[in-house]
Design a protein around this motif. Structure first.
Motif, PDB file in Angstrom:
ATOM      1  N   ASP A 116       0.812  -1.211   0.000  1.00 30.83           N
ATOM      2  CA  ASP A 116       0.000   0.000   0.000  1.00 30.83           C
ATOM      3  C   ASP A 116       0.852   1.270   0.000  1.00 30.83           C
ATOM      4  OD1 ASP A 116      -2.154  -1.695  -0.009  1.00 30.83           O
ATOM      5  OD2 ASP A 116      -2.758  -1.279   2.051  1.00 30.83           O
ATOM      6  N   LEU A 117       1.973   1.246   0.729  1.00 31.80           N
ATOM      7  CA  LEU A 117       2.862   2.400   0.733  1.00 31.80           C
ATOM      8  C   LEU A 117       3.547   2.570  -0.622  1.00 31.80           C
ATOM      9  CD1 LEU A 117       4.499   2.047   4.263  1.00 31.80           C
ATOM     10  CD2 LEU A 117       2.972   3.896   3.502  1.00 31.80           C
ATOM     11  N   GLU A 119       2.486   1.655  -3.508  1.00 25.03           N
ATOM     12  CA  GLU A 119       1.505   2.074  -4.515  1.00 25.03           C
ATOM     13  C   GLU A 119       0.845   3.397  -4.155  1.00 25.03           C
ATOM     14  OE1 GLU A 119      -1.284  -1.122  -5.142  1.00 25.03           O
ATOM     15  OE2 GLU A 119       0.307  -2.533  -5.695  1.00 25.03           O
ATOM     16  N   GLN A 120       1.213   3.955  -3.005  1.00 25.15           N
ATOM     17  CA  GLN A 120       0.661   5.227  -2.529  1.00 25.15           C
ATOM     18  C   GLN A 120      -0.861   5.219  -2.575  1.00 25.15           C
ATOM     19  OE1 GLN A 120       2.717   8.088  -5.010  1.00 25.15           O
ATOM     20  NE2 GLN A 120       4.489   8.056  -3.657  1.00 25.15           N
ATOM     21  N   ARG A 121      -1.446   4.145  -2.033  1.00 25.99           N
ATOM     22  CA  ARG A 121      -2.899   3.983  -2.089  1.00 25.99           C
ATOM     23  C   ARG A 121      -3.636   5.030  -1.264  1.00 25.99           C
ATOM     24  NH1 ARG A 121      -4.437  -2.377  -2.185  1.00 25.99           N
ATOM     25  NH2 ARG A 121      -3.625  -2.771  -4.280  1.00 25.99           N
ATOM     26  N   LYS A 122      -3.084   5.389  -0.136  1.00 18.11           N
ATOM     27  CA  LYS A 122      -3.660   6.410   0.750  1.00 18.11           C
ATOM     28  C   LYS A 122      -2.497   7.047   1.511  1.00 18.11           C
ATOM     29  CE  LYS A 122      -8.056   5.181   0.088  1.00 18.11           C
ATOM     30  NZ  LYS A 122      -9.022   5.994  -0.567  1.00 18.11           N
ATOM     31  N   ALA A 123      -2.798   8.011   2.364  1.00 17.69           N
ATOM     32  CA  ALA A 123      -1.768   8.636   3.189  1.00 17.69           C
ATOM     33  C   ALA A 123      -1.174   7.591   4.141  1.00 17.69           C
ATOM     34  CB  ALA A 123      -2.370   9.789   3.982  1.00 17.69           C
ATOM     35  N   PRO A 124       0.144   7.658   4.413  1.00 15.14           N
ATOM     36  CA  PRO A 124       0.781   6.650   5.282  1.00 15.14           C
ATOM     37  C   PRO A 124       0.083   6.464   6.624  1.00 15.14           C
ATOM     38  CG  PRO A 124       2.458   7.960   4.202  1.00 15.14           C
ATOM     39  CD  PRO A 124       1.119   8.588   3.857  1.00 15.14           C
ATOM     40  N   ARG A 125      -0.346   7.559   7.265  1.00 13.48           N
ATOM     41  CA  ARG A 125      -1.028   7.451   8.564  1.00 13.48           C
ATOM     42  C   ARG A 125      -2.309   6.620   8.435  1.00 13.48           C
ATOM     43  NH1 ARG A 125      -3.235  12.724  11.056  1.00 13.48           N
ATOM     44  NH2 ARG A 125      -5.186  11.866  10.346  1.00 13.48           N
ATOM     45  N   VAL A 126      -3.055   6.829   7.352  1.00 15.13           N
ATOM     46  CA  VAL A 126      -4.293   6.073   7.105  1.00 15.13           C
ATOM     47  C   VAL A 126      -3.966   4.606   6.891  1.00 15.13           C
ATOM     48  CG1 VAL A 126      -6.215   5.761   5.482  1.00 15.13           C
ATOM     49  CG2 VAL A 126      -5.527   8.064   6.189  1.00 15.13           C
ATOM     50  N   LEU A 127      -2.915   4.332   6.120  1.00 14.24           N
ATOM     51  CA  LEU A 127      -2.540   2.939   5.829  1.00 14.24           C
ATOM     52  C   LEU A 127      -2.108   2.195   7.083  1.00 14.24           C
ATOM     53  CD1 LEU A 127      -0.596   3.479   2.485  1.00 14.24           C
ATOM     54  CD2 LEU A 127      -2.920   2.588   2.779  1.00 14.24           C
ATOM     55  N   ILE A 128      -1.363   2.853   7.940  1.00  5.14           N
ATOM     56  CA  ILE A 128      -0.915   2.202   9.181  1.00  5.14           C
ATOM     57  C   ILE A 128      -2.103   1.940  10.090  1.00  5.14           C
ATOM     58  CG2 ILE A 128       0.429   2.538  11.295  1.00  5.14           C
ATOM     59  CD1 ILE A 128       2.487   4.053   9.472  1.00  5.14           C
ATOM     60  N   ARG A 129      -2.968   2.944  10.272  1.00  5.55           N
ATOM     61  CA  ARG A 129      -4.155   2.782  11.130  1.00  5.55           C
ATOM     62  C   ARG A 129      -5.054   1.661  10.603  1.00  5.55           C
ATOM     63  NH1 ARG A 129      -6.118   7.846  11.060  1.00  5.55           N
ATOM     64  NH2 ARG A 129      -7.667   7.330   9.490  1.00  5.55           N
ATOM     65  N   ARG A 130      -5.299   1.685   9.288  1.00  6.61           N
ATOM     66  CA  ARG A 130      -6.144   0.650   8.671  1.00  6.61           C
ATOM     67  C   ARG A 130      -5.478  -0.724   8.762  1.00  6.61           C
ATOM     68  NH1 ARG A 130      -6.992  -1.832   3.706  1.00  6.61           N
ATOM     69  NH2 ARG A 130      -9.168  -2.373   3.360  1.00  6.61           N
ATOM     70  N   GLY A 131      -4.175  -0.764   8.533  1.00  4.06           N
ATOM     71  CA  GLY A 131      -3.445  -2.037   8.605  1.00  4.06           C
ATOM     72  C   GLY A 131      -3.517  -2.661   9.989  1.00  4.06           C
ATOM     73  N   LEU A 132      -3.392  -1.845  11.029  1.00  4.55           N
ATOM     74  CA  LEU A 132      -3.492  -2.365  12.400  1.00  4.55           C
ATOM     75  C   LEU A 132      -4.908  -2.858  12.691  1.00  4.55           C
ATOM     76  CD1 LEU A 132      -1.273   0.251  14.264  1.00  4.55           C
ATOM     77  CD2 LEU A 132      -0.764  -2.189  13.864  1.00  4.55           C
ATOM     78  N   ALA A 133      -5.908  -2.132  12.201  1.00  2.68           N
ATOM     79  CA  ALA A 133      -7.297  -2.574  12.390  1.00  2.68           C
ATOM     80  C   ALA A 133      -7.528  -3.913  11.683  1.00  2.68           C
ATOM     81  CB  ALA A 133      -8.268  -1.516  11.871  1.00  2.68           C
TER      82      ALA A 133
END
Length: 172
Positions: A116-117, A119-133
């Motif tokens: 995801d990082l 491919e720059q799918r979303k902002a890094p903070r969003v990707l980390i938060r979503r990934g942990l969820a």
């Protein structure tokens, strides 16, 4: 391999599920199951279909592309919501097997985040938060998938089962 994640609904679709005012992309209702099944049926019957190309960063389908399986004894459709259509594909005689991959959760988190990082799918903070969820939700997701008719299998077992299906020997 048919990527079922390309069948997400566009971000402005009024039928998208929402949670706290935001689109809930992890809910099966964010995905167009009907079109996915019709596409699988077309592939099984005609050997080809136009499939969507979904841009996650844009939250929409941006194109279609031809997909062909002519001459193949079977094809694989994969995606987080694949289990949602197991029953309908089975009812239509389109299903040779349905599997939910069982992987180490930490490895899945790292692979998903790296993809995801990059491919720059979303902002890094969003990707980390979503990934942990998603990491925390993974056991429940696997239970749901098996409850919908997919069999849980590790990657090697999945590959062996697919090889058996191609050879005409399901579940040897």
């Amino acid at each position: 391999m048919l990527c079922l994640d390309d069948f997400y609904k566009n971000g402005d679709d009024p039928t998208l599920p929402r949670q706290n005012g935001l689109v809930d992309w992890d809910a099966p209702e964010s995905w167009d199951a009907g079109t996915a099944v019709e596409t699988i049926a077309r592939l099984a019957q005609q050997g080809r279909a136009d499939v969507p190309v979904y841009a996650i960063g844009a939250d929409r389908r941006v194109a279609t592309r031809p997909f062909e399986v002519t001459g193949s004894p079977l094809f694989i459709a994969e995606g987080i919501f694949a289990a949602e259509i197991v029953a309908e594909c089975r009812r239509r005689g389109l299903l040779a097997g349905a599997y939910a991959l069982r992987r180490p959760r930490g490895a899945t988190f790292v692979r998903r985040l790296a993809r995801d990082l990059s491919e720059q799918r979303k902002a890094p903070r969003v990707l980390i938060r979503r990934g942990l969820a998603l990491l925390r939700a993974e056991p429940a997701v696997l239970r749901r998938q098996t409850g919908l008719g997919a069999e849980a299998a590790h990657a090697r077992e999945f590959l062996r089962r697919v090889a058996d299906l191609v050879a005409g020997h399901p579940h040897r």
